[in-house]
Each structure stands twice: as C-alpha cells, then as structure tokens.
Design a protein around this motif. Sequence first.
Motif, PDB file in Angstrom:
ATOM      1  N   ALA A 174       0.820  -1.212   0.000  1.00 61.80           N
ATOM      2  CA  ALA A 174       0.000   0.000   0.000  1.00 61.80           C
ATOM      3  C   ALA A 174       0.851   1.259   0.000  1.00 61.80           C
ATOM      4  O   ALA A 174       0.434   2.301  -0.521  1.00 61.80           O
ATOM      5  CB  ALA A 174      -0.928  -0.004   1.214  1.00 61.80           C
ATOM      6  N   LEU A 175       2.043   1.178   0.570  1.00 63.01           N
ATOM      7  CA  LEU A 175       2.920   2.345   0.636  1.00 63.01           C
ATOM      8  C   LEU A 175       3.398   2.789  -0.748  1.00 63.01           C
ATOM      9  O   LEU A 175       3.729   3.954  -0.950  1.00 63.01           O
ATOM     10  CB  LEU A 175       4.146   2.035   1.492  1.00 63.01           C
ATOM     11  CG  LEU A 175       3.911   1.710   2.964  1.00 63.01           C
ATOM     12  CD1 LEU A 175       5.186   1.181   3.578  1.00 63.01           C
ATOM     13  CD2 LEU A 175       3.426   2.945   3.703  1.00 63.01           C
ATOM     14  N   LEU A 176       3.453   1.859  -1.682  1.00 63.20           N
ATOM     15  CA  LEU A 176       4.039   2.132  -2.989  1.00 63.20           C
ATOM     16  C   LEU A 176       2.998   2.530  -4.033  1.00 63.20           C
ATOM     17  O   LEU A 176       3.355   2.833  -5.172  1.00 63.20           O
ATOM     18  CB  LEU A 176       4.811   0.897  -3.467  1.00 63.20           C
ATOM     19  CG  LEU A 176       5.860   0.363  -2.465  1.00 63.20           C
ATOM     20  CD1 LEU A 176       6.544  -0.877  -3.026  1.00 63.20           C
ATOM     21  CD2 LEU A 176       6.878   1.437  -2.131  1.00 63.20           C
ATOM     22  N   LEU A 177       1.717   2.532  -3.653  1.00 58.11           N
ATOM     23  CA  LEU A 177       0.663   2.921  -4.579  1.00 58.11           C
ATOM     24  C   LEU A 177       0.827   4.386  -4.985  1.00 58.11           C
ATOM     25  O   LEU A 177       1.187   5.230  -4.177  1.00 58.11           O
ATOM     26  CB  LEU A 177      -0.707   2.718  -3.935  1.00 58.11           C
ATOM     27  CG  LEU A 177      -1.131   1.273  -3.645  1.00 58.11           C
ATOM     28  CD1 LEU A 177      -2.452   1.261  -2.880  1.00 58.11           C
ATOM     29  CD2 LEU A 177      -1.260   0.482  -4.940  1.00 58.11           C
ATOM     30  N   GLY A 178       0.555   4.673  -6.243  1.00 61.23           N
ATOM     31  CA  GLY A 178       0.621   6.040  -6.709  1.00 61.23           C
ATOM     32  C   GLY A 178       2.000   6.477  -7.154  1.00 61.23           C
ATOM     33  O   GLY A 178       2.173   7.599  -7.623  1.00 61.23           O
ATOM     34  N   LEU A 179       2.979   5.599  -7.018  1.00 62.26           N
ATOM     35  CA  LEU A 179       4.333   5.885  -7.473  1.00 62.26           C
ATOM     36  C   LEU A 179       4.670   4.943  -8.626  1.00 62.26           C
ATOM     37  O   LEU A 179       4.146   3.829  -8.703  1.00 62.26           O
ATOM     38  CB  LEU A 179       5.327   5.711  -6.322  1.00 62.26           C
ATOM     39  CG  LEU A 179       5.099   6.659  -5.131  1.00 62.26           C
ATOM     40  CD1 LEU A 179       5.907   6.198  -3.920  1.00 62.26           C
ATOM     41  CD2 LEU A 179       5.467   8.085  -5.492  1.00 62.26           C
ATOM     42  N   GLU A 180       5.529   5.365  -9.527  1.00 57.57           N
ATOM     43  CA  GLU A 180       5.836   4.579 -10.713  1.00 57.57           C
ATOM     44  C   GLU A 180       6.796   3.440 -10.389  1.00 57.57           C
ATOM     45  O   GLU A 180       7.859   3.666  -9.814  1.00 57.57           O
ATOM     46  CB  GLU A 180       6.474   5.491 -11.774  1.00 57.57           C
ATOM     47  CG  GLU A 180       5.555   6.601 -12.250  1.00 57.57           C
ATOM     48  CD  GLU A 180       6.257   7.577 -13.176  1.00 57.57           C
ATOM     49  OE1 GLU A 180       7.482   7.403 -13.402  1.00 57.57           O
ATOM     50  OE2 GLU A 180       5.601   8.510 -13.669  1.00 57.57           O
ATOM     51  N   ARG A 181       6.407   2.236 -10.745  1.00 55.94           N
ATOM     52  CA  ARG A 181       7.241   1.070 -10.463  1.00 55.94           C
ATOM     53  C   ARG A 181       8.500   1.083 -11.310  1.00 55.94           C
ATOM     54  O   ARG A 181       8.472   1.427 -12.491  1.00 55.94           O
ATOM     55  CB  ARG A 181       6.444  -0.208 -10.739  1.00 55.94           C
ATOM     56  CG  ARG A 181       7.119  -1.474 -10.248  1.00 55.94           C
ATOM     57  CD  ARG A 181       6.304  -2.681 -10.601  1.00 55.94           C
ATOM     58  NE  ARG A 181       6.580  -3.140 -11.961  1.00 55.94           N
ATOM     59  CZ  ARG A 181       5.743  -3.880 -12.684  1.00 55.94           C
ATOM     60  NH1 ARG A 181       4.587  -4.227 -12.206  1.00 55.94           N
ATOM     61  NH2 ARG A 181       6.081  -4.258 -13.904  1.00 55.94           N
ATOM     62  N   VAL A 182       9.607   0.694 -10.690  1.00 57.72           N
ATOM     63  CA  VAL A 182      10.877   0.528 -11.393  1.00 57.72           C
ATOM     64  C   VAL A 182      11.292  -0.931 -11.259  1.00 57.72           C
ATOM     65  O   VAL A 182      11.410  -1.452 -10.148  1.00 57.72           O
ATOM     66  CB  VAL A 182      11.977   1.435 -10.806  1.00 57.72           C
ATOM     67  CG1 VAL A 182      13.323   1.179 -11.491  1.00 57.72           C
ATOM     68  CG2 VAL A 182      11.583   2.905 -10.940  1.00 57.72           C
ATOM     69  N   GLY A 183      11.496  -1.606 -12.374  1.00 55.39           N
ATOM     70  CA  GLY A 183      11.911  -3.001 -12.322  1.00 55.39           C
ATOM     71  C   GLY A 183      10.768  -3.928 -11.935  1.00 55.39           C
ATOM     72  O   GLY A 183       9.596  -3.691 -12.262  1.00 55.39           O
TER      73      GLY A 183
END
Length: 291
Positions: A227-236
Amino acid sequence: MTTTLSAPVLDGTIPCSHRMANHWRSENFNFAADRIAARDVEAVVPGVARAARASATFERRVLEHLANAEVGQVVHLGHGYPTPTAEGGLDWERVQDRQPGTPVVLVSTDSTVYTQSEALVHASAPVVTLRQDHLSATVLDHPQVQSVIDPTRSVAVLLTSLHHQQPAPDLTALVTGLATRLAPGSLIALSHLAAPARRTRHRLTRLMNQTTRGRWGKVRAPGDIAALLLGLERVGSRPGDVAAWTADGHTPPAAQRLPSTGPAPRVIEYGGVVRVPHTGLRPQARRAAAL
C-alpha cells in the motif's frame, strides 16, 4: 563529513538486530551472543536468515542500478553495518566508483552502526554520516544533508530492512513525506520484513524485542508494504520478495537466486523500487492507510 557524538559503549553480551542480520548475511561484525540469538530465532521462525540475505541482494542490485542510472545522489535512511563488496570496497562505493563525486548520506538510528560507518568513510569522499533518534522525511531538511544534496535534482533514497528501526517508524508518513519532498524522477527503494500470517508477525515481533531488549521494530503484513508504494511509478520487478527484484523486471538468472533449503519460509523481505512521478503524487498514495 560527520556529526560529532561521543563514542557509544559497545556491549557484545546483548544481541543486536543489526549484528544478527550481519551474521545471517555470513559477514563478520557480530559477537557470540548475536550468533546464538540468530540461530535461535531462525529455529523458531524459518525464513528470517533468508530474508536478511535477500535484503543484502536487493541493496546490491539497487546500487548497481544506480551506478548505471542518471540519479547522482544517494540517501540511505536506517542503514545497517556497511557491507563489503566482492571487490573489497563498501556498498555505497559501487555508485561512486562509476559516478565519481556522487554525494552519499548515511542516516542511522543505531549509535554503534553510526560509529562503524563513520570510521569507514574516507575523509575525501562526499559522504555524510548522521545519527538520528528516529527516521523522518524531515532529515532531508538537515543542514548537513542540504550541504551535499541538491533538492532540485533527482535523489535515490534507500529504505531497506526498516524492521530494524526502533521505534518503528510511521511508514506512511515517511514514504509520502519523502515523495512530496523529492524532485520528480527520484527513486525510493523500500524493503521490510513481512509475514502473511498475523500469528507469525506477532510472534517474531515479540521474540525479537525480547532478544534485543526492545531494540527492534515490528513485522508487517505484505499488503501493508504494498500500500505504501501505490501512486508511485514502479521501477523493475513488481513489489514482492526482494530476492527476485531486478532493474529490468526479469527473473534473476539461476546462479543469482537465493538457494531454497530447509522449511518453507514464514517471513520474507518484501519491497520494491518506485519513482516519484513528474505529475505529482497520485491520489491512491495519499489515501494509503496509516501503518
């Protein structure tokens, strides 16, 4: 460049979670009490040692990616004992070897980790070591950080093995605070010990706090980290067991995978790498529940 603190008293009779992880990674900065405690914890909750090795692998792959990327500034919040590379250098020097002059900031909440890092920093290297009581995004406003980090340029922030931090940080405030302070294009690499089963989370959190006399954080659910990483662009690779993370998103070659032996792990090191988007933080990231 370092802060000025009196040298802490190193008590090798009390297990330290950073030194236990050092033992799990087959490194040498640990004492008999750490090694005994590490074996006892692994016996109770299989997978803790593998998670520590996965975190080291993740850090190495992230730093190798940064060495080839156009992110010329590194901040490592809550880092552990410096990890030597196969070439005999130190982990952050992977980036500086390929991009000379890259500023690095190492922020520790553990006084002995801070002292060890300070002792290993070359006087001529653009490395700042800081000791903080707790982790917060406001560390980017610290005068010593601002003396080497340009906030208008992209920065790579490492938040690895955050379960070692005591007190356990408010991860939502930490990640969203960083994402709103960092320039677009900045990277955040995050990993945390996680267990799907609530009983395992509570048991390991209690056991580690008893073992280290309260100098540990907590185990979280994988969904809480995701949930912390939602809204940010995934790398790898997509968020998950960081042992499988690669910068290109492909499965690591067999020779680079961690061996799977013994009982099935009850815990994993969960995380991933994300980029701060140029369009600002997406709504779902702002709505992530406080952890």
